[in-house]
Design a protein around this motif. Structure first.
Motif, mmCIF file in Angstrom:
data_model
loop_
_atom_site.group_PDB
_atom_site.id
_atom_site.type_symbol
_atom_site.label_atom_id
_atom_site.label_comp_id
_atom_site.label_asym_id
_atom_site.label_seq_id
_atom_site.Cartn_x
_atom_site.Cartn_y
_atom_site.Cartn_z
ATOM 1 N N GLY A 127 94.950 47.630 39.995
ATOM 2 C CA GLY A 127 96.255 47.272 40.563
ATOM 3 C C GLY A 127 97.090 46.496 39.571
ATOM 4 N N PRO A 128 98.241 46.003 40.022
ATOM 5 C CA PRO A 128 99.207 45.408 39.095
ATOM 6 C C PRO A 128 98.902 43.962 38.697
ATOM 7 N N GLY A 129 97.965 43.315 39.359
ATOM 8 C CA GLY A 129 97.653 41.942 38.944
ATOM 9 C C GLY A 129 97.096 41.078 40.055
ATOM 10 N N HIS B 183 91.320 49.132 34.063
ATOM 11 C CA HIS B 183 92.686 49.474 33.658
ATOM 12 C C HIS B 183 93.660 48.892 34.673
ATOM 13 N N ASP B 184 94.830 48.511 34.209
ATOM 14 C CA ASP B 184 95.836 47.992 35.144
ATOM 15 C C ASP B 184 96.383 49.140 36.003
ATOM 16 N N GLY B 185 96.856 48.807 37.183
ATOM 17 C CA GLY B 185 97.465 49.796 38.068
ATOM 18 C C GLY B 185 96.490 50.884 38.436
ATOM 19 N N ASP B 186 96.977 52.117 38.357
ATOM 20 C CA ASP B 186 96.106 53.272 38.572
ATOM 21 C C ASP B 186 95.791 53.891 37.213
ATOM 22 N N PRO B 187 94.523 54.225 36.970
ATOM 23 C CA PRO B 187 94.153 54.723 35.633
ATOM 24 C C PRO B 187 94.797 56.044 35.243
ATOM 25 N N CYS B 188 95.259 56.826 36.215
ATOM 26 C CA CYS B 188 95.802 58.150 35.840
ATOM 27 C C CYS B 188 97.202 58.050 35.255
ATOM 28 N N LEU B 189 97.795 56.873 35.326
ATOM 29 C CA LEU B 189 99.169 56.710 34.848
ATOM 30 C C LEU B 189 99.202 55.926 33.540
ATOM 31 N N PHE B 190 99.525 56.593 32.467
ATOM 32 C CA PHE B 190 99.638 55.949 31.146
ATOM 33 C C PHE B 190 98.409 55.086 30.834
ATOM 34 N N VAL C 260 96.220 50.589 42.803
ATOM 35 C CA VAL C 260 97.632 50.565 43.224
ATOM 36 C C VAL C 260 98.491 50.450 41.967
ATOM 37 N N SER C 261 99.486 51.314 41.869
ATOM 38 C CA SER C 261 100.314 51.308 40.669
ATOM 39 C C SER C 261 101.500 50.344 40.800
ATOM 40 N N ALA C 262 102.043 49.960 39.650
ATOM 41 C CA ALA C 262 103.115 48.952 39.620
ATOM 42 C C ALA C 262 104.314 49.358 40.481
ATOM 43 N N PHE C 263 104.670 50.638 40.466
ATOM 44 C CA PHE C 263 105.885 51.036 41.200
ATOM 45 C C PHE C 263 105.713 50.836 42.702
ATOM 46 N N TYR D 22 108.379 53.389 33.531
ATOM 47 C CA TYR D 22 107.334 52.541 32.963
ATOM 48 C C TYR D 22 107.632 52.364 31.471
ATOM 49 N N LEU D 23 107.050 51.371 30.861
ATOM 50 C CA LEU D 23 107.009 51.226 29.395
ATOM 51 C C LEU D 23 108.389 51.392 28.750
ATOM 52 N N SER D 24 109.419 50.903 29.406
ATOM 53 C CA SER D 24 110.766 51.252 28.946
ATOM 54 C C SER D 24 111.686 50.073 28.683
ATOM 55 N N ARG E 35 105.954 41.677 35.504
ATOM 56 C CA ARG E 35 104.621 41.196 35.894
ATOM 57 C C ARG E 35 104.495 41.087 37.410
ATOM 58 N N VAL E 36 104.889 42.163 38.072
ATOM 59 C CA VAL E 36 104.889 42.161 39.533
ATOM 60 C C VAL E 36 103.502 41.785 40.058
ATOM 61 N N SER E 37 103.491 40.816 40.934
ATOM 62 C CA SER E 37 102.289 40.313 41.623
ATOM 63 C C SER E 37 101.442 39.368 40.774
ATOM 64 N N THR F 128 105.663 44.779 30.226
ATOM 65 C CA THR F 128 105.182 44.635 31.612
ATOM 66 C C THR F 128 106.340 44.611 32.618
ATOM 67 N N THR F 129 107.224 45.580 32.428
ATOM 68 C CA THR F 129 108.403 45.682 33.294
ATOM 69 C C THR F 129 108.470 47.077 33.902
ATOM 70 N N ILE F 130 108.769 47.110 35.184
ATOM 71 C CA ILE F 130 108.965 48.400 35.859
ATOM 72 C C ILE F 130 110.400 48.446 36.390
HETATM 73 C C1 LIG Z 1 100.199 51.322 29.935
HETATM 74 S S1 LIG Z 1 101.206 51.383 31.371
HETATM 75 C C2 LIG Z 1 99.999 51.411 32.620
HETATM 76 C C3 LIG Z 1 100.533 51.665 33.998
HETATM 77 C C4 LIG Z 1 99.490 51.455 35.074
HETATM 78 N N1 LIG Z 1 98.403 52.377 34.887
HETATM 79 C C5 LIG Z 1 100.036 51.532 36.485
HETATM 80 O O1 LIG Z 1 99.640 52.440 37.237
HETATM 81 O O2 LIG Z 1 100.847 50.682 36.868
HETATM 82 C C6 LIG Z 1 101.827 49.746 31.364
HETATM 83 C C7 LIG Z 1 103.194 49.682 32.001
HETATM 84 O O3 LIG Z 1 103.050 49.706 33.420
HETATM 85 C C8 LIG Z 1 104.012 48.888 34.010
HETATM 86 N N2 LIG Z 1 103.309 47.787 34.667
HETATM 87 C C9 LIG Z 1 101.986 47.609 34.786
HETATM 88 N N3 LIG Z 1 101.705 46.504 35.506
HETATM 89 C C10 LIG Z 1 102.889 45.976 35.849
HETATM 90 C C11 LIG Z 1 103.284 44.833 36.598
HETATM 91 N N4 LIG Z 1 102.375 44.028 37.161
HETATM 92 N N5 LIG Z 1 104.594 44.589 36.728
HETATM 93 C C12 LIG Z 1 105.529 45.391 36.177
HETATM 94 N N6 LIG Z 1 105.219 46.492 35.463
HETATM 95 C C13 LIG Z 1 103.919 46.783 35.302
HETATM 96 C C14 LIG Z 1 104.921 48.400 32.886
HETATM 97 O O4 LIG Z 1 105.947 49.352 32.723
HETATM 98 C C15 LIG Z 1 103.963 48.417 31.720
HETATM 99 O O5 LIG Z 1 104.673 48.487 30.497
#
Ligand SMILES: C[S@@+](CC[C@H](N)C(=O)[O-])C[C@H]1O[C@@H](n2cnc3c(N)ncnc32)[C@H](O)[C@@H]1O
Length: 257
Positions: A17-19, A88-95, A118-121, A171-173, A199-201, A227-229
Motif C-alpha cells: 500500500g501507499p504507506g 513494494h509500495d502500493g500494488d506491485p503490478c504498477l511501476f 492498495v495503490s496510491a491513486f 504516477y512518477l510525473s 506521500r499520501v497516507s 512520491t506525488t500522485i
Molecule cells: C515506482 S512507482 C510505484 C507505484 C506503486 N506500485 C503504486 O501502486 O502506488 C512510485 C510512484 O507511485 C506514486 N506513489 C507511491 N506511493 C505514493 C504515496 N504514498 N503518495 C503519493 N504518490 C505515491 C508516486 O507517483 C511515485 O513516484
C-alpha cells in the motif's frame, strides 16, 4: 490458464500500500510478521511498515542496489532456508519492476507469489471521497506517467491519452509537471479538478484539490519532485449524474420489481 507451480516455499512479492500500515492487507501483514528476510523499497515505503516484523528478522534496503544485487541476496537467503519477502509500495503490478526480478528467480527454479496491495491513486481518491467513474462523464481510469527518463511508448503519449478526457492518474510525473499541464490543457477545461497527493497516507503526507490550470504553479510552490500522485478527472466535480445501479427505474437480476 496459468498453472501454479506447487512449491511449498516461495518468495513473496508483497504490495504494502501507499504507506499507512492500516492499509496493509491481512495477507501482507501475516507475511511480514513471519518473514526472516525483508527486502524493501526504502525510498517509497515508510519504515513503520516494518514494525510488524518479528524479532531478529533481517531488513535489506533496495534503494542503492541493482537488480542483480537484489536478486542474488534473495537467492542466497532462500537457499539458506530463510523465509524471504520482497516489499513494494502500493500494488506491485504498477511501476514495480517486479517482472525482471521474477524472471531471474524462476530461472533459479524458485517459486514466487505476488500479494496485491492498495495503490496510491485509490487512496488519494478515497481521501477526497471521489468516484472516478461517473456515468456519461467517464467510465475509464487511465493509470500512466509522463515522459521522463523512462520514455513513453509513442502510441501512449500523454496527448493521445488525454484525448479520452477520462480520469487520468499520473504516477512518477512531478518533475515533468509543466509539460504535462500544457498537454492536458489542450484537452481538459482549465477548471478540471486535480487531486494532488504527496506521500499520501504517510505521517507527513497530504492531498489537495486544485484546478488543472494551477497544477504546475502549485507543484512548484510545494517543491514536489517525488512520491506525488496526480488525478485529473472530470468526474471529481460532477454532482449531477447518477448510476443505473441504484436507480429505481433500472431493473436487474437482484432488483427486478
Ligand atoms: C515506482 S512507482 C510505484 C507505484 C506503486 N506500485 C503504486 O501502486 O502506488 C512510485 C510512484 O507511485 C506514486 N506513489 C507511491 N506511493 C505514493 C504515496 N504514498 N503518495 C503519493 N504518490 C505515491 C508516486 O507517483 C511515485 O513516484
Amino acid at each position: 490458464m496459468v498453472r501454479k507451480e506447487r512449491m511449498s516455499k516461495k518468495i513473496s512479492f508483497i504490495g504494502v500500500g501507499p504507506g499507512d500500515p492500516d492499509l496493509l492487507t491481512l495477507k501482507a501483514l501475516k507475511k511480514i510478521k513471519s518473514a526472516d528476510i525483508i527486502i524493501w523499497t526504502d525510498s517509497l515505503i515508510p519504515e513503520k511498515i516494518l514494525d510488524f516484523s518479528k524479532e531478529g528478522s533481517e531488513k535489506i534496503k533496495t534503494s542503492s542496489l541493482t537488480l542483480e544485487q537484489i536478486t542474488s541476496v534473495m537467492i542466497e537467503k532462500f537457499h539458506a532456508g530463510k523465509t524471504v519477502i520482497r516489499l513494494h509500495d502500493g500494488d506491485p503490478c504498477l511501476f514495480g519492476a517486479i517482472r525482471e526480478q521474477i524472471e531471474i528467480l524462476k530461472k533459479e527454479k524458485i517459486g514466487i507469489e505476488v500479494v496485491p496491495g492498495v495503490s496510491a491513486f485509490q487512496v488519494a481518491a478515497a481521501y477526497h471521497e471521489t468516484e472516478l467513474t461517473i456515468p456519461d462523464i467517464t467510465q475509464t481510469i487511465i493509470l500512466t506517467r509522463s515522459d521522463g527518463r523512462t520514455a513513453m511508448p509513442e502510441k501512449e503519449s500523454l496527448k493521445d491519452l488525454a484525448k479520452h478526457n477520462s480520469s487520468l492518474c499520473l504516477y512518477l510525473s512531478a518533475r515533468h509537471v509543466k509539460k504535462s499541464q500544457e498537454t492536458l490543457l489542450e484537452f481538459y477545461p482549465p477548471d478540471t479538478k486535480v487531486i494532488v497527493g504527496f506521500r499520501v497516507s504517510w505521517d507527513d503526507g497530504w492531498t489537495s484539490l486544485i484546478d488543472l490550470k494551477d497544477m504546475e504553479k502549485f507543484s512548484t510552490e510545494k517543491k514536489l519532485i517525488r512520491t506525488t500522485i496526480y488525478i485529473i478527472s472530470p468526474a471529481i466535480s460532477n454532482f449531477q449524474n447518477r448510476s443505473n445501479l441504484y436507480n429505481p427505474s433500472y431493473k436487474h437480476l437482484f432488483r427486478n420489481k
